[in-house]
Design a protein around this motif. Structure first.
Motif, PDB file in Angstrom:
ATOM      1  N   VAL A 365       0.867  -1.190   0.000  1.00 58.10           N
ATOM      2  CA  VAL A 365       0.000   0.000   0.000  1.00 58.10           C
ATOM      3  C   VAL A 365       0.896   1.230   0.000  1.00 58.10           C
ATOM      4  CG1 VAL A 365      -1.857   1.226   1.182  1.00 58.10           C
ATOM      5  CG2 VAL A 365      -1.721  -1.282   1.307  1.00 58.10           C
ATOM      6  N   LEU A 366       0.902   1.981  -1.084  1.00 60.02           N
ATOM      7  CA  LEU A 366       1.829   3.104  -1.226  1.00 60.02           C
ATOM      8  C   LEU A 366       1.715   4.126  -0.091  1.00 60.02           C
ATOM      9  CD1 LEU A 366       4.015   4.596  -2.745  1.00 60.02           C
ATOM     10  CD2 LEU A 366       2.267   5.544  -4.276  1.00 60.02           C
ATOM     11  N   PRO A 367       0.517   4.608   0.298  1.00 61.38           N
ATOM     12  CA  PRO A 367       0.457   5.604   1.384  1.00 61.38           C
ATOM     13  C   PRO A 367       1.056   5.082   2.695  1.00 61.38           C
ATOM     14  CG  PRO A 367      -1.615   5.556   0.185  1.00 61.38           C
ATOM     15  CD  PRO A 367      -0.821   4.387  -0.303  1.00 61.38           C
ATOM     16  N   LEU A 368       0.778   3.796   3.034  1.00 63.03           N
ATOM     17  CA  LEU A 368       1.305   3.240   4.280  1.00 63.03           C
ATOM     18  C   LEU A 368       2.818   3.060   4.189  1.00 63.03           C
ATOM     19  CD1 LEU A 368       0.740   2.143   7.083  1.00 63.03           C
ATOM     20  CD2 LEU A 368       0.245  -0.093   6.059  1.00 63.03           C
ATOM     21  N   TRP A 369       3.290   2.508   3.051  1.00 66.88           N
ATOM     22  CA  TRP A 369       4.733   2.342   2.860  1.00 66.88           C
ATOM     23  C   TRP A 369       5.441   3.695   2.923  1.00 66.88           C
ATOM     24  CZ3 TRP A 369       8.461   4.140  -0.431  1.00 66.88           C
ATOM     25  CH2 TRP A 369       9.655   3.432  -0.493  1.00 66.88           C
ATOM     26  N   TYR A 370       4.825   4.683   2.309  1.00 65.27           N
ATOM     27  CA  TYR A 370       5.434   6.011   2.273  1.00 65.27           C
ATOM     28  C   TYR A 370       5.461   6.649   3.655  1.00 65.27           C
ATOM     29  CZ  TYR A 370       6.803  10.361  -0.038  1.00 65.27           C
ATOM     30  OH  TYR A 370       7.483  11.465  -0.465  1.00 65.27           O
ATOM     31  N   ALA A 371       4.430   6.366   4.468  1.00 59.56           N
ATOM     32  CA  ALA A 371       4.431   6.862   5.849  1.00 59.56           C
ATOM     33  C   ALA A 371       5.624   6.292   6.615  1.00 59.56           C
ATOM     34  CB  ALA A 371       3.116   6.490   6.542  1.00 59.56           C
ATOM     35  N   GLY A 372       5.914   5.003   6.396  1.00 57.69           N
ATOM     36  CA  GLY A 372       7.092   4.419   7.030  1.00 57.69           C
ATOM     37  C   GLY A 372       8.376   5.084   6.582  1.00 57.69           C
ATOM     38  N   HIS A 373       8.437   5.418   5.280  1.00 57.37           N
ATOM     39  CA  HIS A 373       9.620   6.106   4.753  1.00 57.37           C
ATOM     40  C   HIS A 373       9.786   7.480   5.401  1.00 57.37           C
ATOM     41  CE1 HIS A 373      12.907   6.577   2.092  1.00 57.37           C
ATOM     42  NE2 HIS A 373      12.327   7.387   1.230  1.00 57.37           N
ATOM     43  N   MET A 374       8.694   8.176   5.620  1.00 50.35           N
ATOM     44  CA  MET A 374       8.747   9.495   6.261  1.00 50.35           C
ATOM     45  C   MET A 374       9.214   9.371   7.716  1.00 50.35           C
ATOM     46  SD  MET A 374       7.352  11.949   4.091  1.00 50.35           S
ATOM     47  CE  MET A 374       6.175  13.049   4.856  1.00 50.35           C
ATOM     48  N   ILE A 375       8.700   8.351   8.416  1.00 47.45           N
ATOM     49  CA  ILE A 375       9.101   8.152   9.815  1.00 47.45           C
ATOM     50  C   ILE A 375      10.598   7.882   9.894  1.00 47.45           C
ATOM     51  CG2 ILE A 375       8.866   6.609  11.802  1.00 47.45           C
ATOM     52  CD1 ILE A 375       5.927   6.191  10.924  1.00 47.45           C
ATOM     53  N   SER A 376      11.091   7.017   9.004  1.00 48.05           N
ATOM     54  CA  SER A 376      12.523   6.707   8.995  1.00 48.05           C
ATOM     55  C   SER A 376      13.358   7.957   8.747  1.00 48.05           C
ATOM     56  CB  SER A 376      12.837   5.664   7.918  1.00 48.05           C
ATOM     57  OG  SER A 376      12.324   4.414   8.266  1.00 48.05           O
ATOM     58  N   ASP A 377      12.946   8.762   7.790  1.00 48.83           N
ATOM     59  CA  ASP A 377      13.749   9.941   7.456  1.00 48.83           C
ATOM     60  C   ASP A 377      13.694  11.002   8.547  1.00 48.83           C
ATOM     61  OD1 ASP A 377      14.318   8.655   5.092  1.00 48.83           O
ATOM     62  OD2 ASP A 377      14.210  10.479   3.904  1.00 48.83           O
ATOM     63  N   ALA A 378      12.644  11.009   9.350  1.00 50.79           N
ATOM     64  CA  ALA A 378      12.650  11.893  10.517  1.00 50.79           C
ATOM     65  C   ALA A 378      13.760  11.477  11.476  1.00 50.79           C
ATOM     66  CB  ALA A 378      11.289  11.847  11.218  1.00 50.79           C
ATOM     67  N   GLY A 379      13.943  10.178  11.650  1.00 53.92           N
ATOM     68  CA  GLY A 379      15.043   9.696  12.476  1.00 53.92           C
ATOM     69  C   GLY A 379      16.399   9.949  11.861  1.00 53.92           C
ATOM     70  N   VAL A 380      16.475   9.881  10.521  1.00 58.89           N
ATOM     71  CA  VAL A 380      17.741  10.134   9.827  1.00 58.89           C
ATOM     72  C   VAL A 380      18.268  11.526  10.159  1.00 58.89           C
ATOM     73  CG1 VAL A 380      18.776  10.540   7.558  1.00 58.89           C
ATOM     74  CG2 VAL A 380      17.347   8.527   7.936  1.00 58.89           C
ATOM     75  N   GLY A 381      17.397  12.522  10.080  1.00 59.87           N
ATOM     76  CA  GLY A 381      17.827  13.894  10.345  1.00 59.87           C
ATOM     77  C   GLY A 381      18.380  14.069  11.741  1.00 59.87           C
ATOM     78  N   LEU A 382      17.707  13.484  12.728  1.00 60.25           N
ATOM     79  CA  LEU A 382      18.181  13.595  14.113  1.00 60.25           C
ATOM     80  C   LEU A 382      19.501  12.861  14.306  1.00 60.25           C
ATOM     81  CD1 LEU A 382      14.827  13.010  16.057  1.00 60.25           C
ATOM     82  CD2 LEU A 382      15.991  15.193  15.673  1.00 60.25           C
ATOM     83  N   ALA A 383      19.644  11.693  13.656  1.00 59.46           N
ATOM     84  CA  ALA A 383      20.847  10.879  13.854  1.00 59.46           C
ATOM     85  C   ALA A 383      22.083  11.513  13.231  1.00 59.46           C
ATOM     86  CB  ALA A 383      20.628   9.474  13.285  1.00 59.46           C
ATOM     87  N   ILE A 384      21.972  11.938  11.962  1.00 57.50           N
ATOM     88  CA  ILE A 384      23.185  12.397  11.278  1.00 57.50           C
ATOM     89  C   ILE A 384      23.573  13.814  11.673  1.00 57.50           C
ATOM     90  CG2 ILE A 384      22.759  10.868   9.339  1.00 57.50           C
ATOM     91  CD1 ILE A 384      21.927  13.233   7.698  1.00 57.50           C
ATOM     92  N   SER A 385      22.711  14.515  12.413  1.00 55.97           N
ATOM     93  CA  SER A 385      23.118  15.806  12.964  1.00 55.97           C
ATOM     94  C   SER A 385      23.556  15.666  14.417  1.00 55.97           C
ATOM     95  CB  SER A 385      21.975  16.818  12.860  1.00 55.97           C
ATOM     96  OG  SER A 385      20.831  16.353  13.555  1.00 55.97           O
TER      97      SER A 385
END
Length: 475
Positions: A365-385
């Motif tokens: 399901v694209l919207p659900l899969w994409y929501a997971g991608h957004m959640i991951s990238d929120a963590g990416v920003g916090l981690a790499i900074s």
């Protein structure tokens, strides 16, 4: 007295210091993102094949493995401003050579000269740590990390359309060269602050050669594993010699009173978990990029999974979560101040793990899969900074650039190893009817990334509590 006055000015007017550094880091991300997006166009322009074109990314990657720690240490010793200028001069020459290149070898030479691109962030971190107080340097590092994400996202999203509109990749490559010239001109102005506190001692060239050799053997062998074969004599030989060179580097560093990298400090409980999490972040973040693109590109009617998005849409779908990373990286200093950096980094890796879990559950399901991608990238920003902040503050102030350079190399090494692992999983788990990677391959890779993220969340808890150090009185 002059040093104190200079420091007061830099702290009270941080934008004068930060603005040009943000431009340099933006250039780093923009050039790397643009060239990655232009790989098919460059391949066709140079009349080469896909296997040989893989060296376009590998050449700069290998050059960076050598340049980043060397430029970081030289910046700590001789001034970050000086090394920023040297790096930008090399980048300018390399970018122009890439734009002019009639053949692949000439293009690769230009990419090697662009290796110092990856030193923009470590040198900038070293400069802000020298010039600003703790709170100011934390805000600056979060902005620099956000700028790197923004540059890479913008380059990836715009290079392809610009190439189509301008009739080819040469125009885009010349634009990159012009941007490099403009940044070099900016670096030569008095706007760039001079490093006040410099490290003592001399450059450890023996350590630099051994570390560069070890990383080049390791990353070069991994880069060629999927094309030459993992049992190829070149690949096997490189993978066997890499730990030997790195072992000799560790031995030489332990015997040197002023090594390129302080191995003992790296192994301490205060900083070792952060370095390990930097490697893990490279595995999860950089290694997962190709997997994400492949899944968005896969046509459900043929592969049995995926979303079959057109190529021009894939860049836009990836850009939005990247902007989420940009936003979370930009506010990481405020989040870290409120929660503490250990808690913030724990949250970052938990978000990464949760995002991969949602992608596994919602892969159809694209919207659900994409929501997971957004959640991951929120963590990416916090981690790499957050990780460069912890590493630079846990290191001596006059070694901030060197320590950040080691983190950068570990992150890139993690991405290389993850990319090779993904290629091995894809080639090993094929659907017989289509000869394409099976859905199990994607689920396995996402599951592995989630487990690594959870392990990193636990590992970062081993770092001692990160309290705000007391500031020295100005007078």
């Amino acid at each position: 007295m002059s040093t104190v006055v200079a420091r007061r000015v830099s702290v009270s007017l941080p934008s004068a210091l930060i603005a040009p550094l943000l431009v340099f880091v933006l250039l780093d991300g923009f050039i790397q993102g643009s060239v990655l997006s232009l790989l098919p166009v460059i391949r066709d322009t140079l009349h080469t094949d896909t296997a040989q074109a893989m060296w376009i990314t590998a050449a700069q990657f290998l050059s960076a493995a050598v340049c980043v720690p060397v430029f970081g240490r030289l910046g700590d010793l001789h001034g970050h401003r000086l090394m920023l200028r040297v790096a930008l001069a090399s980048i300018t020459l390399g970018s122009a050579l890439c734009a002019l290149a009639p053949t692949l070898p000439v293009f690769l030479a230009g990419r090697v000269l662009c290796g110092p691109l990856s030193s923009m962030l470590p040198l900038s971190v070293g400069l802000v740590r020298d010039q600003l107080d703790t709170a100011g340097s934390r805000r600056a590092v979060s902005l620099l990390a956000a700028a790197l994400i923004l540059g890479a996202t913008t380059g990836t999203a715009t290079a392809g359309p610009l190439s189509s509109l301008s009739g080819g990749g040469r125009t885009v490559l010349w634009n990159l060269a012009v941007l490099a010239v403009a940044c070099l001109a900016l670096a030569l102005t008095p706007l760039i602050a001079r490093t006040e506190r410099r490290a003592s001692g001399r450059m450890d060239w023996t350590g630099a050669v051994l570390l560069g050799l070890g990383l080049t053997l390791l990353l070069g062998s991994i880069a060629q594993g999927t094309t030459l074969g993992w049992l190829s004599p070149k690949v096997v030989g490189g993978l066997l010699l890499a730990p030997v060179a790195l072992g000799l580097w560790v031995r030489a560093s332990l015997r040197n009173p002023q090594p390129l990298v302080d191995v003992r400090a790296m192994a301490s409980r205060a900083i070792a978990p952060a370095f390990a999490c930097g490697f893990a972040a490279g595995v999860v973040v950089l290694g997962g990029q190709g997997v994400t693109i492949a899944f968005l590109d896969a046509v459900p009617e043929k592969a049995g999974y995926g979303f079959g998005l057109p190529h021009w849409q894939i860049g836009l779908w990836i850009a939005v979560p990247a902007l989420v990373s940009f936003c979370t990286a930009g506010v990481s200093a405020a989040v870290g101040r409120r929660l503490g950096y250990r808690t913030m980094l724990t949250l970052a890796f938990l978000l990464l793990a949760a995002g991969f879990g949602v992608k596994m559950v919602g892969h159809a399901v694209l919207p659900l899969w994409y929501a997971g991608h957004m959640i991951s990238d929120a963590g990416v920003g916090l981690a790499i900074s957050g990780l460069p902040t912890v590493i630079s503050e846990r290191s001596p102030r006059d070694r901030a650039a060197t320590s950040t350079a080691v983190y950068y190399n570990l992150k890139e090494a993690g991405g290389s190893i993850a990319g090779a692992a993904a290629a091995a999983v894809f080639s090993g788990l094929l659907t017989e009817s289509t000869q394409q990677p099976s859905l199990t391959a994607y689920l396995l890779l996402w599951g592995m990334c989630g487990i690594i993220a959870l392990a990193s969340a636990a590992l970062i808890r081993l770092t001692p509590p990160h309290h705000l150090p007391a500031e020295q009185p100005a007078g």
